[in-house]
Design an enzyme around this catalytic site. Sequence first.
Site, PDB file in Angstrom:
ATOM      1  N   ASP A 147       0.855  -1.193   0.000  1.00  0.00           N
ATOM      2  CA  ASP A 147       0.000   0.000   0.000  1.00  0.00           C
ATOM      3  C   ASP A 147       0.887   1.238   0.000  1.00  0.00           C
ATOM      4  O   ASP A 147       2.120   1.118  -0.017  1.00  0.00           O
ATOM      5  CB  ASP A 147      -0.987  -0.017   1.182  1.00  0.00           C
ATOM      6  CG  ASP A 147      -2.334   0.564   0.748  1.00  0.00           C
ATOM      7  OD1 ASP A 147      -2.351   1.724   0.277  1.00  0.00           O
ATOM      8  OD2 ASP A 147      -3.354  -0.131   0.868  1.00  0.00           O
ATOM      9  N   HIS A 172      -2.628   3.228  -4.806  1.00  0.00           N
ATOM     10  CA  HIS A 172      -2.068   2.713  -3.541  1.00  0.00           C
ATOM     11  C   HIS A 172      -0.643   2.197  -3.754  1.00  0.00           C
ATOM     12  O   HIS A 172      -0.276   1.132  -3.261  1.00  0.00           O
ATOM     13  CB  HIS A 172      -2.969   1.629  -2.954  1.00  0.00           C
ATOM     14  CG  HIS A 172      -4.259   2.175  -2.396  1.00  0.00           C
ATOM     15  ND1 HIS A 172      -4.298   2.943  -1.254  1.00  0.00           N
ATOM     16  CD2 HIS A 172      -5.536   2.092  -2.843  1.00  0.00           C
ATOM     17  CE1 HIS A 172      -5.555   3.289  -1.006  1.00  0.00           C
ATOM     18  NE2 HIS A 172      -6.326   2.793  -1.959  1.00  0.00           N
ATOM     19  N   GLU A 193      -9.493   2.913  -5.819  1.00  0.00           N
ATOM     20  CA  GLU A 193      -9.083   4.264  -5.416  1.00  0.00           C
ATOM     21  C   GLU A 193      -7.816   4.740  -6.134  1.00  0.00           C
ATOM     22  O   GLU A 193      -6.822   5.058  -5.498  1.00  0.00           O
ATOM     23  CB  GLU A 193      -8.855   4.290  -3.889  1.00  0.00           C
ATOM     24  CG  GLU A 193     -10.111   3.962  -3.124  1.00  0.00           C
ATOM     25  CD  GLU A 193      -9.928   3.950  -1.600  1.00  0.00           C
ATOM     26  OE1 GLU A 193     -10.878   4.337  -0.916  1.00  0.00           O
ATOM     27  OE2 GLU A 193      -8.849   3.559  -1.112  1.00  0.00           O
TER      28      GLU A 193
HETATM   29  C1  ACM Z   1     -11.156  -0.251  -0.344  1.00  0.00           C
HETATM   30  O1  ACM Z   1     -11.697  -0.201   0.760  1.00  0.00           O
HETATM   31  N1  ACM Z   1     -10.488   0.787  -0.808  1.00  0.00           N
HETATM   32  C2  ACM Z   1     -11.217  -1.435  -1.174  1.00  0.00           C
END
Ligand code: ACM
Length: 516
Positions: free
Chosen positions: A180, A253, A316
Amino acid sequence: MTPEIHIVPEPVRLTPTGATFTLTPRSVIVAAGDAADAAQLLASYLRPATGYALPVLGTRPMDAPSIRLLIDPQVTLGEEGYRLVVAADGVTLRAANLTGLLRGVQTVRQLLPVEIFQSTVVSGIEWSLPGVEIKDYPRFPWRGAMLDCGRHFWTIDQVKRFIDLLALHKASRFHWHLTDDQGWRIEIKRYPKLTEIGAWRPETMVGHWSDEPRRYDGTRYGGFYTQDQIKEVVAFAEQRGITIVPEIEMPGHAQAAIAAYPELGNVETPLQPSREWGIIENVFNVEERTFQFLENVLLEVLDLFPSRYIHIGGDECPKTQWEASPRVQARMKELGIPDEHAMQSYFIRRMDQFLTKQGRILVGWDEILEGGLAENAVVMSWRGEEGGIEAARAGHDVVMTPTSHTYFDYYQADPAGEPLAIFGLTPLEKVYSYEPIPAEMTPEQAKHVLGSQGQHWTEYISTTDKLDYMAYPRLTALNEVLWSPRERGSYADFLTRLRTHLRRLDGLGVKYRPLS
Ligand code: ACM
């Protein structure tokens, strides 16, 4: 008096017979071939509290009371089904394969007095199992939990403990979130800087993300798993019938990876793994050599994880840097890609083709629907159920993971009386009420729902005690929803069994949230 039988998750069919089988130091476990692996696991579970070193034997001695484990192709209850008979003269567990036996082993544990879960010898207990005939198999194949090891790092011992608790609940999957913005946690031999640089952030935010002004702890933080450690955890999970689904996040991420190898990013500014939570604009670029990098990373991941399913994140991914980058825009023009959502779709399709060629199946969060879904992708539907419904309509398999019912980083009661959590409200009863097949799905579409899992994002979870508190008993509830038939008992019935089950968790030292 017949002791109460409180199995969690609730078995498909359980018939008490009135008999009793008592374990003694003379008892033996009898198992041949693959069944011996399940027998060894059972012996290891029974040893600490009883103090009995029950031998695992290939054949049954004449007079010793025994627990027999058999691989029996006549047990036609699917991949994970089993039959268990507890009679006065012995216990017999049968399944068509090892995984079924491993599920049955968890039931055997739960038939014993709750003290069996203690880690040291408990004296003065009669180690009896009530007579029963059980036929059992799961409703869904995909049951388990995701643990975020990027925001906070969990040692392999902590990860193994988490997996062993999943096994107690007959889960089948551990989704290991390994990368991440805040940390890259898996050793990749070809790219050592991923862990030399990407596994360490300079400091971490303190308090809630929305607090003003923002504060930081000033302490370098990090950690990673060597490939040898990963192999050890994969083997540990396999011994418990749990498949580990690794997640390598892309194209968003990705800040920790870009900090290690700046050529993967879109901006000149040097980066470090993020000290902030939230959605971050530093995402992978779309150069050919970035795809090459990701494929090389995945090749090492595939060598470590036998799972058919490989998670590539996909959630995201802000498009601001792609919009602003002349190189990304030029590449889009060359490829005839009309907008950034289509670019993300192209990105995921490339990975889908790569993984398919390797004989694996790509899993991604539901943003992978944007701009068109890759041919063989499985969708994890988190922003509600719509993504899952859309994907199932298009003939794709889905895992239903809506924030509303399966995000266990959410509060479970009024925040005023709870430790800091991200936001939301997902009390136990709400989790138990979850139905993974949305009402609007046709029976044909419903077949595409593989199951669900609990999400443990760890921005606000950094200790085992807090993880226990957030996970349990919500994971107990969710795994019953996923295992037991749709026509299972009431919430009240679940609570009755849960009260016994919490004493098991006490024995294991789990610091679950007490029932309110
Ligand atoms: C997530 O909660 N961004 C998959």
